[in-house]
Design a protein around this motif. Structure first.
Motif: not given
Length: 249
Positions: A40-52
């Motif tokens: 979960a700590t691997d670039d959570p903001a970046g992953l969330r952005r792409v997923a969204d």
């Protein structure tokens, strides 16, 4: 009937390392609704952005750092990912399940982590391997004895393949655990240590019976630890299986 389905991203770890955004796009294109990060700590903001952007939900999140010195950092990352479920995926080894006293200590560890997670509005879960089922206490799998010792808010993510490898009748286990099971890890293949995994329905796992036994709201998360063929083809076939599983009888 369409079934919501997710992929644990460990399945495509090498592809993620090479091209995260393109890999997530391929998963969305296969019809998956959600993903479960393996850290979960691997670039959570970046992953969330792409997923969204792709219409993918982060359904839950693993972190190997939950048992480390700073679980709050994990909880903060999970909150950024937008899921309410954080899961201990590894780190409690065989000796944590070898007897009732060991299980009490294990439950105390997980219950304490659950209290910390709750401060962030999160529920804590535990993901099994095979040793929690190989170990038995008074004729019961250690994993099931552990469930009795856990606080009610702690849930289980049953890795169905590892449970089978540990000797469990997995549909029976899932039935007995009932609503404690909020997520399933679904693998298939020969039930043997070191065997490559296959698409759901192509191996020896009773996946249709497991799905029939599971709570209706439990997450269905596909994970292939290894794969002899094309992993995306196996994921596509697994997604199709979840839409139309075989007759569980």
């Amino acid at each position: 009937m369409t079934t919501h389905a997710a992929v644990n991203l460990w399945t495509v770890r090498d592809h993620l390392a090479a091209d995260r955004d393109g890999t997530l796009r391929r998963l969305a294109g296969l019809g998956y609704d959600a993903v479960e990060p393996f850290e979960a700590t691997d670039d959570p903001a970046g992953l969330r952005r792409v997923a969204d952007d792709l219409g993918l939900t982060v359904c839950s999140a693993h972190s190997h750092r939950l048992l480390g010195p700073d679980p709050d950092a994990v909880f903060e990352s999970v909150a950024v990912l937008g899921t309410g479920l954080v899961i201990v995926p590894y780190g409690l080894m065989e000796d944590a399940f070898a007897g009732r006293d060991a299980l009490r200590r294990t439950a105390a560890t997980l219950n304490s982590l659950a209290e910390g997670a709750a401060r962030y509005g999160l529920a804590l879960g535990y993901h099994n391997y095979w040793w929690e089922f190989e170990s038995e206490i008074d004729g019961r799998h250690a994993a099931e004895v552990l469930a009795d010792l856990l606080a009610p808010e702690v849930f289980l993510e049953i890795d169905t393949y590892w449970a089978a490898l540990g000797g469990a009748d997995v549909p029976g286990v899932v039935t007995r655990l009932g609503d404690r099971v909020r997520a399933l890890h679904l693998k298939d293949g020969p039930i043997a240590k070191g065997a490559a995994h296959t698409a759901l329905g192509r191996g020896d796992m009773p996946t249709a019976r497991i799905l029939a036994a599971a709570p209706a709201g439990a997450l269905r998360i596909v994970e292939l630890q290894t794969c002899d063929g094309d992993v995306f083809e196996a994921l596509a076939d697994s997604r199709a299986f979840l839409d139309s599983p075989a007759d569980p009888s």
